[in-house]
Design an enzyme around this catalytic site. Structure first.
Site, PDB file in Angstrom:
ATOM      1  N   GLU A  91     -20.043 -22.211  -3.523  1.00  0.00           N
ATOM      2  CA  GLU A  91     -19.164 -22.985  -4.431  1.00  0.00           C
ATOM      3  C   GLU A  91     -17.917 -23.441  -3.981  1.00  0.00           C
ATOM      4  OE1 GLU A  91     -20.770 -24.859  -6.999  1.00  0.00           O
ATOM      5  OE2 GLU A  91     -22.740 -23.441  -6.598  1.00  0.00           O
ATOM      6  N   THR A 150     -28.487 -47.110 -23.723  1.00  0.00           N
ATOM      7  CA  THR A 150     -27.366 -47.735 -23.752  1.00  0.00           C
ATOM      8  C   THR A 150     -27.284 -48.444 -25.003  1.00  0.00           C
ATOM      9  OG1 THR A 150     -28.881 -49.117 -22.565  1.00  0.00           O
ATOM     10  CG2 THR A 150     -27.301 -47.929 -21.294  1.00  0.00           C
TER      11      THR A 150
END
Length: 664
Positions: free
Chosen positions: A462, A242
């Site tokens: 899927e 970060t």
């Protein structure tokens, strides 16, 4: 005046180092060999025939036969030295010596034959020449053989000491006598790469705090004139990638004061007491150059809570290091002109004494960037990249939810590599999308061997995910579905999750239902299930357990949480609830998952024809996008729109929603 200045200027003297010792030893050894052999005299080589000639003339006083080297040394009489034939060997040596130096030296073959020849010549000419036998020793070789074992032992010892001390001879801890010295690197703004606050995108709150610390050191009177004290430390906390270390680099580039940088593991050593010694040396160096900044990266290496998990029963070296650090930061004689910055992603394991005010006065949380901050980070990392078009940074920011700054840098670099692999002259939007797919899903494996039956199962699996997520309000909207194997998965579905600060139970249940859509599709179409839903089951089990045991979202368990933010539970061997409660928790988790599984089956049965059509198209194209789903299912009834700042726009009014207190 210039002359006086020159006289006062100190002359640079050569530094005395280890190379001087090595050179002196070599010179001495060569000198022993040179002087010991008598090579500075006037000795000349001769032959057997010349020796016989000199013997007949009566010029030789003594012959010294060296039996171990097959050489004979020839010494002339005083009368022979005056003859012209021996004028080359008549000169005295340059350096005076007490040793007897021969005039000639001879290499003989067989000792017995050589000895017989000399004896016969002595008898024939009635000579008084002395013949002696001796063995010659080489002083240089003898000295070398004597000293070499000691040199090897000392050399190996020095090598081992340097290795154990954790570095080469050039570093502060490189030699055994410097092992307690600090390994901190002093930042030099003239030679080191300079990072400024302009290079840190996003992180406005964290940047403000850090910039103020730099301002404390530049203009301390501005704050101390009102009676305030300069903070002694700031702790940067947040997930990996970060920008915690990047913020520290920006401080090093902007502070204009000495900046010491090191890692928490640099204090750790195999020798007892080294860590505490290095802490003392680090703060001593910083105080000598005060005002200064010390940056300790990954401070959890030495800052873990004391007394936890210590099964050795002995004095812990890491605890000694931490105790010394606590004393230096806020002890009896602490110097306030040294500010300590530290970074970690494990703040929960740090010692409470380290976290208190007076040591780390400020704890700055560096969170994952939101959509606006991701756009700014893209702007920074796209500067050196040659793009083929004006990229829509808002689109790229929306396509990378949950990405850290390091992940975004990786996306930009991966996009450039993909473009170069395709022989492109510039990077396009599609290259960035491919880079996101590569990082999230892994490398495509188009050559993986999959049977037709397996491929059909994967396609319906899927398609089941896509169908259920399309039909549920709070499920994340689909972006792309593929049955091309990537990484460890046989098929993948990409979603664009909504960035929420709080999550409600109905939202979590919709996400769980969409995740179970793959297994539900296998059950509806084939009436069979497979192992392909492993990652889905792992995800929903974690979500259900979090709802029941962490967030208190279950009616039977009630408003209870068994989550411990301090991280103390990981050291215990007992659960914070009874066996009866554990059984109830397991029942509620199972009930929650089975409810969402049944719900997914109902949704797929209702839209079975569209599910089949979607799976057939997936088998045909292998990759389908949001547009393909819209053709089959129509527009999603709960579609949401967002403005450039990531705020939701009402579909009816096309205006930004008014922010409530909760949304803020």
């Amino acid at each position: 005046m210039a002359k006086e200045k020159d006289n006062n200027t100190p002359t640079k003297k050569p530094k005395f180092g280890s190379w001087w010792i090595y050179g002196l030893v070599i010179v001495l050894l060569l000198g022993f060999n040179f002087f010991g052999s008598g090579s500075l005299g006037t000795t000349r080589k001769t032959t057997t025939s010349e020796l016989q000639q000199y013997l007949r003339a009566g010029d030789i006083s003594k012959i010294l036969i060296i039996t171990n080297t097959n050489q004979a040394k020839v010494f002339l009489t005083e009368e022979a030295l005056a003859k012209d034939v021996h004028k080359d060997v008549a000169n005295k040596p340059f350096f005076p010596t007490t040793a007897e130096i021969p005039q000639y030296i001879l290499d003989y073959g067989d000792l017995q034959i050589f000895q017989n020849e000399i004896t016969e010549l002595k008898k024939e000419n009635s000579l008084n020449t002395i013949v002696e036998f001796d063995k010659e020793s080489n002083l240089f070789m003898d000295l070398l053989i004597t000293i070499l074992p000691f040199v090897l032992i000392i050399g190996i010892w020095i090598y081992l000491m340097r290795r154990m001390s954790g570095g080469g001879a050039g570093g502060a801890g490189g030699q055994i006598f410097n092992i307690g010295k600090s390994k901190a690197k002093l930042f030099d703004e003239k030679t080191d790469t300079r990072t400024s606050f302009k290079d840190v995108a996003g992180l406005e709150g964290a940047k403000e705090e850090i910039e103020e610390i730099v301002e404390f050191l530049k203009n301390p009177d501005k704050y101390t004139s009102l009676g305030g004290k300069i903070p002694k430390g700031a702790l940067l906390v947040g997930p990996p990638g970060t920008g915690k270390t990047l913020l520290a680099k920006a401080v090093a580039g902007e502070a204009k004061v000495p900046f010491f940088s090191l890692s928490g593991s640099d204090f750790v050593e195999m020798f007892v007491g080294v860590g505490a010694s290095r802490v003392r040396d680090l703060f001593k160096q910083a105080k000598d150059k005060a005002p200064a900044i010390i940056f300790i990266d990954e401070i959890d290496a030495i800052g873990r809570a004391r007394g936890k998990n210590n099964f050795t029963g002995s004095n812990d070296e890491r605890e000694n290091t931490l105790n010394q650090l606590l004393t230096e930061m806020d002890g009896f004689g602490t110097n306030t002109n040294v500010i300590v910055l530290a970074a970690t992603n494990r703040a929960d394991v740090l010692d409470k004494a380290l976290m208190r005010a007076g040591r780390f006065d400020r704890q700055i949380y560096v969170d994952l960037p939101d959509i606006r901050e991701r756009k700014e980070i893209f702007e920074v990392h796209l500067r050196p990249i040659k793009t083929a078009e004006t990229l829509d940074l808002d689109f790229l920011a929306r396509q990378t939810p949950g990405f850290s700054g390091a992940d975004i840098a990786n996306v930009c670099n991966e996009a450039a590599l993909i473009a170069a692999r395709k022989e492109k002259k510039a990077v396009t939007k599609q290259d960035f999308l491919d880079a996101v797919d590569r990082i999230v899903g892994g490398l495509e494996k188009k050559n993986k061997i999959i049977t037709k039956e397996e491929k059909k199962t994967i396609a319906y699996h899927e398609a089941g995910h896509a169908t259920v997520s399309w039909m549920l309000e709070h499920a994340a909207p689909l972006v792309k579905v593929t049955i091309v194997p990537r990484g460890q998965s046989l098929g993948s579905a990409w979603y664009l999750p909504e960035e929420r600060l709080i999550v409600r139970p109905e939202q979590m249940k919709d996400e769980m239902c969409a995740t179970l859509g793959g297994r539900a599709a296998e059950k509806v179409i084939f009436n069979k299930i497979s192992t392909g839903a492993l990652s889905d089951l792992e995800k929903v089990t974690k979500q259900a357990r979090a709802m029941v045991t962490i967030y208190g979202l279950n009616d039977k368990i009630g408003n209870l949480t068994y989550y411990d933010s301090s991280g103390q539970n990981e050291y215990g061997f007992t659960k914070p609830y009874s066996e009866e409660t554990a059984q109830r928790i397991d029942e509620e988790i199972s009930k929650l998952i089975e409810e969402q599984y049944s719900r997914a089956i109902e949704v797929l049965k209702e839209h079975k024809d569209k599910l089949t059509e979607l799976a057939e198209r997936l088998l045909e194209k292998e990759v389908i996008f949001k547009e393909d789903l819209e053709k089959i299912f129509g527009k999603r009834p709960f579609e949401k729109k967002f403005d450039q700042k990531g705020q939701e726009i009402s579909v009816d009014k096309e205006e930004p929603e008014e922010l409530t207190e909760d949304n803020k």
